[in-house]
Design a protein around this motif. Structure first.
Motif, PDB file in Angstrom:
ATOM      1  N   THR A  18     -24.050 -74.276 -49.999  1.00 17.28           N
ATOM      2  CA  THR A  18     -24.483 -73.455 -50.495  1.00 17.28           C
ATOM      3  C   THR A  18     -25.980 -73.716 -49.153  1.00 17.28           C
ATOM      4  N   LEU A  19     -26.738 -72.572 -49.346  1.00 12.32           N
ATOM      5  CA  LEU A  19     -27.318 -72.310 -48.153  1.00 12.32           C
ATOM      6  C   LEU A  19     -28.673 -71.510 -48.862  1.00 12.32           C
ATOM      7  N   GLU A  20     -30.236 -71.647 -48.761  1.00 10.37           N
ATOM      8  CA  GLU A  20     -31.172 -71.896 -49.022  1.00 10.37           C
ATOM      9  C   GLU A  20     -31.462 -70.336 -48.478  1.00 10.37           C
ATOM     10  N   THR A  21     -31.927 -69.545 -49.205  1.00  7.86           N
ATOM     11  CA  THR A  21     -32.790 -68.432 -48.326  1.00  7.86           C
ATOM     12  C   THR A  21     -34.181 -67.972 -48.967  1.00  7.86           C
ATOM     13  N   TRP A  22     -34.382 -67.580 -47.890  1.00  6.71           N
ATOM     14  CA  TRP A  22     -36.390 -66.784 -48.596  1.00  6.71           C
ATOM     15  C   TRP A  22     -36.787 -65.374 -48.144  1.00  6.71           C
ATOM     16  N   GLU A  23     -37.502 -65.114 -48.426  1.00  2.09           N
ATOM     17  CA  GLU A  23     -37.997 -63.920 -47.516  1.00  2.09           C
ATOM     18  C   GLU A  23     -39.003 -64.391 -47.148  1.00  2.09           C
ATOM     19  N   PRO A  24     -39.442 -63.892 -45.516  1.00  4.34           N
ATOM     20  CA  PRO A  24     -40.384 -64.338 -44.858  1.00  4.34           C
ATOM     21  C   PRO A  24     -41.554 -63.832 -45.660  1.00  4.34           C
ATOM     22  N   SER A  25     -43.267 -64.172 -45.151  1.00  4.18           N
ATOM     23  CA  SER A  25     -44.231 -63.223 -45.784  1.00  4.18           C
ATOM     24  C   SER A  25     -44.559 -62.081 -45.032  1.00  4.18           C
ATOM     25  N   ASN A  26     -45.007 -61.660 -44.908  1.00  2.00           N
ATOM     26  CA  ASN A  26     -46.555 -60.670 -44.352  1.00  2.00           C
ATOM     27  C   ASN A  26     -46.618 -61.103 -42.756  1.00  2.00           C
ATOM     28  N   ARG A  27     -46.769 -60.709 -41.647  1.00  2.00           N
ATOM     29  CA  ARG A  27     -47.137 -61.436 -39.889  1.00  2.00           C
ATOM     30  C   ARG A  27     -46.315 -62.310 -39.555  1.00  2.00           C
ATOM     31  N   GLN A  28     -45.456 -62.650 -40.316  1.00  3.85           N
ATOM     32  CA  GLN A  28     -44.433 -64.378 -40.443  1.00  3.85           C
ATOM     33  C   GLN A  28     -44.108 -63.621 -38.826  1.00  3.85           C
ATOM     34  N   VAL A  29     -43.844 -64.738 -37.572  1.00  2.00           N
ATOM     35  CA  VAL A  29     -43.216 -64.413 -36.955  1.00  2.00           C
ATOM     36  C   VAL A  29     -42.405 -66.088 -36.678  1.00  2.00           C
ATOM     37  N   GLN A  30     -41.372 -66.477 -36.306  1.00  2.00           N
ATOM     38  CA  GLN A  30     -40.685 -68.070 -36.562  1.00  2.00           C
ATOM     39  C   GLN A  30     -40.118 -67.510 -35.530  1.00  2.00           C
ATOM     40  N   ALA A  31     -39.756 -68.621 -34.081  1.00  2.00           N
ATOM     41  CA  ALA A  31     -38.260 -68.471 -33.163  1.00  2.00           C
ATOM     42  C   ALA A  31     -37.981 -70.137 -32.919  1.00  2.00           C
ATOM     43  N   TRP A  32     -37.167 -69.569 -32.745  1.00  2.00           N
ATOM     44  CA  TRP A  32     -35.829 -71.402 -32.654  1.00  2.00           C
ATOM     45  C   TRP A  32     -35.058 -71.337 -30.603  1.00  2.00           C
ATOM     46  N   PHE A  33     -35.129 -72.318 -29.771  1.00  2.00           N
ATOM     47  CA  PHE A  33     -35.195 -72.324 -28.524  1.00  2.00           C
ATOM     48  C   PHE A  33     -33.887 -72.457 -28.707  1.00  2.00           C
ATOM     49  N   LEU A  34     -32.729 -72.601 -27.703  1.00  2.00           N
ATOM     50  CA  LEU A  34     -31.924 -73.636 -27.598  1.00  2.00           C
ATOM     51  C   LEU A  34     -32.413 -74.869 -27.045  1.00  2.00           C
ATOM     52  N   PRO A  35     -31.604 -75.931 -27.144  1.00  7.67           N
ATOM     53  CA  PRO A  35     -32.186 -77.157 -27.236  1.00  7.67           C
ATOM     54  C   PRO A  35     -31.335 -77.541 -25.092  1.00  7.67           C
ATOM     55  N   ARG A  36     -30.758 -76.400 -24.806  1.00  3.86           N
ATOM     56  CA  ARG A  36     -30.519 -77.100 -23.467  1.00  3.86           C
ATOM     57  C   ARG A  36     -32.148 -76.570 -22.701  1.00  3.86           C
ATOM     58  N   GLY A  37     -32.491 -75.365 -23.450  1.00  2.00           N
ATOM     59  CA  GLY A  37     -33.531 -74.764 -22.678  1.00  2.00           C
ATOM     60  C   GLY A  37     -34.977 -75.836 -23.066  1.00  2.00           C
ATOM     61  N   GLY A  38     -35.175 -76.992 -23.318  1.00  2.00           N
ATOM     62  CA  GLY A  38     -36.149 -77.612 -23.245  1.00  2.00           C
ATOM     63  C   GLY A  38     -35.945 -78.267 -24.739  1.00  2.00           C
ATOM     64  N   GLY A  39     -35.515 -78.036 -25.609  1.00  2.00           N
ATOM     65  CA  GLY A  39     -35.597 -78.372 -27.052  1.00  2.00           C
ATOM     66  C   GLY A  39     -36.790 -78.601 -27.960  1.00  2.00           C
ATOM     67  N   ARG A  40     -37.060 -77.353 -27.515  1.00  2.00           N
ATOM     68  CA  ARG A  40     -38.361 -76.488 -28.343  1.00  2.00           C
ATOM     69  C   ARG A  40     -38.269 -76.064 -29.978  1.00  2.00           C
ATOM     70  N   GLN A  41     -38.937 -76.017 -30.254  1.00  2.00           N
ATOM     71  CA  GLN A  41     -39.314 -75.646 -31.620  1.00  2.00           C
ATOM     72  C   GLN A  41     -39.929 -75.045 -31.993  1.00  2.00           C
ATOM     73  N   ALA A  42     -40.452 -74.215 -32.425  1.00  2.00           N
ATOM     74  CA  ALA A  42     -41.833 -73.635 -33.017  1.00  2.00           C
ATOM     75  C   ALA A  42     -41.654 -72.692 -34.187  1.00  2.00           C
ATOM     76  N   ALA A  43     -42.471 -73.120 -35.145  1.00  2.00           N
ATOM     77  CA  ALA A  43     -42.635 -72.217 -36.804  1.00  2.00           C
ATOM     78  C   ALA A  43     -43.717 -71.153 -36.185  1.00  2.00           C
TER      79      ALA A  43
END
Lengths: 309, 229
Positions: free
Chosen positions: A284-309
């Motif tokens: 079971t995985l929830e899926t969704w469609e992002p909205s207009n102009r939406q940006v999301q980024a993920w960073f590897l933990p080894r790269g400092g563990g930063r996560q942005a929405a």
């Protein structure tokens, strides 16, 4: 159309079958883009990896030897390997990426460096994603993340050079895949060309990598560069971008192109049709469609563990 | 109850099997392993119940007139497009253009709806339990949209006689959209619609309708026309 897919392993130091996952996602979306298929994968190889397209057709053996020889004249080459139309070089290090790239490309007009990175490797083939397995053994590739593309050409020619993903020439490890059209492409291209930046193709998607590389060279972090792109790029787009440590998407102001997102504790998967996600992952995985102009980024933990929405 | 397993079948084979089972008199059908495939359960005109055990892709339950379709997952673009009558309920989120151009019936999205839900509706009802995406209700001509969460930008842009009720925050109204206080009659109608799906009327509700300035061209409103999409 065009299919775009992405996979990002969120586990600390997570190394998984990213090649197999990207291939599965791409295979389902093969019908969105029968012209060509490609993947940009991120792992920890033994050195700096350079992928070179030797030519579009014909016997490329002699050219492979010539390009390898040119590379050896410039730096220490740890390994060479010919795969289909491509040469893979492993280097100890490079001082001037762009100069090295241009030196290899003087061997023949069809020679093109398709990626250079400490973690990035780009593979592209004409036809269906199955050809990526035949030529490169894509499914054996392990790593942390990857993005992939199946192309239905609408604005430029069908060849290896015009296939995606696009590496941002000169910027280590930065790659993009795009579904849509960048309608201010010619204006942006002219502006970049006036600054001496070379475009390798007539594919409008190429400008996205160049744009992000430019923004990041100005000091913007990866996620901020993606955010800025939504203001500066016109047209329809869902695009994915990745660097050695980061992975993300951006959507156009009118939501004209699809993109489906799923995120669990362990991973993030992106595809422009959910069917790719459901045929690749169980459970079971929830899926969704992002909205207009939406940006999301993920960073590897080894790269400092930063996560942005 | 009869089950139809989607595994190993083409979309055409799945839909043909659904129609064949319905023709044989079956009133309840369960679809297994949909795996977000496109065009499932389309063009069904009988009042049967169809349960889809998982997520669906594009255009699920399109062109239907009468059945109840329950989706135990999420839905892709164009859910229930051009539906004439019946009920479609999605447990998860829906992609762009849910309930586009419907003429009748009710679509319920338990999660969030992405961009352009209820675009060009000509009747019927769309209930979004979560948040509604960009341009919800664009150019809708008739019918009702009830949003129990927040509404994104360009809500009710260039609308005709449809009505949108919003419980949460409206990020931005679309061109020619205006907010009214709902009448007791409006609240009673919304309450009746929501109670069918075990939902109650939220404490606050704004009603969004067309300001009617874009219905006929008038030189005085030229600035408005320049902005309108």
């Amino acid at each position: 159309m065009c299919g775009i897919v992405g996979f990002f392993d969120k586990r600390p130091d997570g190394v998984g079958p990213v090649g197999k996952i990207v291939l599965s996602l791409l295979t389902t979306l093969g019908r969105r883009g029968p012209d060509s298929a490609g993947a940009a994968l991120y792992a920890d190889p033994e050195g700096l990896v350079v992928r070179v397209k030797l030519g579009e057709r014909g016997d490329l053996g002699p050219r492979a030897a010539e390009v390898s020889e040119r590379a050896r004249q410039l730096t220490r080459v740890l390994a060479t390997d010919v795969q289909g139309h491509y040469l893979r070089l492993v280097l100890e290090a490079l001082r001037e990426v762009r100069a090295f790239e241009l030196a290899l490309e003087t061997v023949h007009p069809e020679v093109e460096v398709v990626s250079v990175g400490h973690r990035l490797e780009i593979v592209k083939e004409l036809g269906s994603p199955a050809n990526l397995e035949t030529t490169f053994g894509l499914s054996a590739f392990t790593g942390s993340h990857g993005i992939g593309h199946t192309r239905l050409s609408t604005e430029s020619r069908v060849d290896l050079s015009h296939s995606q993903p696009f590496w941002a020439h000169g910027t280590l490890d930065l790659a993009i895949v795009h579904n849509g059209h960048i309608t201010n492409y010619h204006k942006l291209r002219r502006r970049y060309e006036q600054r001496g930046i070379r475009f390798y193709t007539d594919n409008d998607s190429e400008v996205i990598g160049i744009y992000l590389a430019d923004r990041m060279a100005q000091g913007l972090p990866f996620d901020e560069a993606l955010r800025a792109s939504v203001r500066d790029l016109d047209g329809s787009f869902s695009y994915l971008a990745a660097t050695a440590e980061a992975f993300g998407y951006a959507k156009d102001p009118f939501c004209l192109k699809p993109l489906i997102v799923t995120e669990s504790e362990e991973f993030v998967a992106l595809a422009n049709e959910e069917v790719a996600i459901r045929t690749t992952f169980e459970g079971t995985l929830e899926t969704w469609e992002p909205s207009n102009r939406q940006v999301q980024a993920w960073f590897l933990p080894r790269g400092g563990g930063r996560q942005a929405a | 109850m009869q089950t139809v397993d989607c595994e190993g079948k083409t979309t055409r084979e799945i839909n043909r099997e659904i129609h064949r089972v319905i023709e044989a008199g079956e009133k309840e059908i369960t679809l297994l392993n949909p795996r977000a495939r496109h065009n499932l359960a389309v063009a069904i005109l009988r009042p049967v119940r169809i349960i889809i055990e998982g997520s669906v892709g594009y255009y699920c339950a399109g062109m239907i007139g009468g059945p109840t379709v329950e989706i135990r997952g999420s839905a892709g673009w164009g859910l229930a497009e051009c539906m004439m009558a019946g009920t479609v309920v999605v447990d998860g989120n829906a992609g762009n253009g849910a309930a586009a151009s419907i003429r009748g019936g009710t679509v319920v999205i338990r999660g969030d709806a992405a961009a352009r839900a209820g675009i060009s509706m000509k009747g019927g009802c769309l209930i979004i339990e979560g948040n509604a995406g960009y341009m919800t209700g664009f150019m809708a001509q008739k019918g009702t949209i009830v949003i129990l969460g927040d509404a994104d930008e360009a809500l009710a842009d260039s609308m005709y006689e449809a009505e949108i009720f919003v419980a949460g925050r409206i990020a931005e109204l679309g061109n020619d959209a205006v907010v009214h206080e709902p009448s007791p009659g409006d609240l009673a109608a919304v309450s009746a619609t929501l109670s069918r799906f075990d939902l109650s009327v939220p404490r606050t509700l704004q009603k969004v309708v067309a300001g009617r300035k874009l219905w006929n061209f008038d030189k005085k409103d030229f600035e408005l026309w320049k902005e309108a999409l």
